[in-house]
Design a protein around this motif. Structure first.
Motif, PDB file in Angstrom:
ATOM      1  N   TYR A  90       0.844  -1.203   0.000  1.00  0.00           N
ATOM      2  CA  TYR A  90       0.000   0.000   0.000  1.00  0.00           C
ATOM      3  C   TYR A  90       0.882   1.258   0.000  1.00  0.00           C
ATOM      4  N   GLN A  93       2.606   1.903  -3.347  1.00  0.00           N
ATOM      5  CA  GLN A  93       1.724   2.497  -4.374  1.00  0.00           C
ATOM      6  C   GLN A  93       1.447   3.971  -4.101  1.00  0.00           C
ATOM      7  N   MET A  94       1.294   4.293  -2.816  1.00  0.00           N
ATOM      8  CA  MET A  94       1.062   5.705  -2.481  1.00  0.00           C
ATOM      9  C   MET A  94       2.298   6.538  -2.795  1.00  0.00           C
ATOM     10  N   SER A 126      -3.283   4.217 -11.399  1.00  0.00           N
ATOM     11  CA  SER A 126      -2.885   3.981  -9.995  1.00  0.00           C
ATOM     12  C   SER A 126      -4.113   3.914  -9.098  1.00  0.00           C
ATOM     13  N   LYS A 127      -5.078   4.794  -9.403  1.00  0.00           N
ATOM     14  CA  LYS A 127      -6.284   4.817  -8.577  1.00  0.00           C
ATOM     15  C   LYS A 127      -7.032   3.483  -8.698  1.00  0.00           C
ATOM     16  N   LYS A 129      -5.869   0.532  -9.660  1.00  0.00           N
ATOM     17  CA  LYS A 129      -5.086  -0.558  -9.068  1.00  0.00           C
ATOM     18  C   LYS A 129      -5.205  -0.522  -7.537  1.00  0.00           C
ATOM     19  N   GLY A 130      -5.019   0.682  -6.969  1.00  0.00           N
ATOM     20  CA  GLY A 130      -5.080   0.833  -5.504  1.00  0.00           C
ATOM     21  C   GLY A 130      -6.443   0.441  -4.960  1.00  0.00           C
ATOM     22  N   HIS A 131      -7.486   0.867  -5.646  1.00  0.00           N
ATOM     23  CA  HIS A 131      -8.824   0.556  -5.154  1.00  0.00           C
ATOM     24  C   HIS A 131      -9.157  -0.923  -5.343  1.00  0.00           C
ATOM     25  N   GLU A 133      -7.088  -3.353  -5.202  1.00  0.00           N
ATOM     26  CA  GLU A 133      -6.338  -4.156  -4.232  1.00  0.00           C
ATOM     27  C   GLU A 133      -6.699  -3.895  -2.784  1.00  0.00           C
TER      28      GLU A 133
END
Ligand code: HEM
Length: 140
Positions: A90, A93-94, A126-127, A129-131, A133
């Motif tokens: 996490y 990615q941030m 990125s948004k 992928k992040g959401h 995961e």
């Protein structure tokens, strides 16, 4: 009559309590994400380099705050290697998102709008992928 006063007061104070929030709503991370979202909206279609660079800096500041927080989904995991791995992923990615926002700022300063357009696409990636995961349910 006196006997009724106490229950009546209890009921009145219960009615004044705020409605409980949904478990997945209004976490500190969600609040910071809203700020990232606002800043992102501020530059994704911006053509003025000064305004765009300013919004990119606001996005950077908001992302920095999200790094210190842990998604609710990860928070619920039992302590152990899988949880440590998820937190590290996490934060990675941030951190990458922070770098993208710095590149957006540089692109605005260079008045390179085609570069901004490309970077906006990678922010969207990125948004997603992040959401995918780390969010319990897709709320976009
Ligand atoms: C520009 C990129 C991003 C924007 C605009 C954004 C926006 C948002 C918004 C508005 C929310 C609040 C929930 C909602 O109303 O949909 C949210 C929640 C969330 N976002 Fe993002 N997000 C971005 C990138 C990311 C990335 C890269 C990650 C993970 C590495 C991530 C992880 C999460 C998580 C886990 C939540 C749920 C909050 C919680 O678990 O406490 N987001 N995001």
């Amino acid at each position: 009559m006196k006997k009724l006063i106490f229950p009546a007061l209890l009921l009145a104070s219960a009615l004044m309590l705020p409605t409980p929030l949904r478990a997945d709503e209004d976490t500190p991370l969600a609040k910071e994400m809203e700020k990232v979202d606002e800043a992102f909206k501020g530059f994704r279609r911006e053509t003025d380099p000064v305004k765009g660079a300013k919004a990119a800096r606001e996005a950077q500041d908001a992302v920095l705050k999200t790094v210190a927080l842990v998604p609710a989904m990860i928070e619920k995991m039992p302590a152990g290697e899988a949880k440590d791995k998820a937190i590290a992923a996490y934060r990675t990615q941030m951190g990458q998102l922070f770098v993208i926002f710095c590149e957006v700022e540089s692109a605005f300063i260079a008045k390179d709008l085609p570069a901004v357009t490309k970077l906006v696409e990678s922010v969207k990636g990125s948004k997603k992928k992040g959401h995918d995961e780390f969010m319990e349910e897709e709320e976009e």
